[in-house]
Design a protein around this motif. Structure first.
Motif: not given
Length: 85
Positions: A56-77
């Motif tokens: 589940r963590e891997a799936v969530a991480r992949q979804a975050y990376e996909d959303a980051l690449a699409d520009g729908t999420c910002g970078l972590s800080h």
């Protein structure tokens, strides 16, 4: 007369407790935080109820990376960046 509060063992304990609190606060301040994403409800892959926590963590991480690449999420800080503006 010397105040009994400042005996060596008690002073050592207080010093170590304050040091531990400062280290814990520093660790908490540098932990990464992730901004809210505009990921749609059905945009990620479905996982079954029997899926392990690691999967589940891997799936969530992949979804975050996909959303980051699409520009729908910002970078972590670091968390303290929110505190200082």
């Amino acid at each position: 007369m010397i105040n009994p509060f400042f005996h060596i063992p008690r002073r050592r304990f207080i010093t170590l407790a304050v040091l531990a609190a400062v280290v814990a606060f520093g660790w908490y301040a540098v932990q990464p935080v992730y901004p809210r994403c505009t990921i749609g409800v059905g945009s990620g892959p479905l996982v079954s109820a029997g899926t392990s926590a690691e999967e589940r963590e891997a799936v969530a991480r992949q979804a975050y990376e996909d959303a980051l690449a699409d520009g729908t999420c910002g970078l972590s800080h670091a968390r303290f960046r929110d505190w200082i503006g």
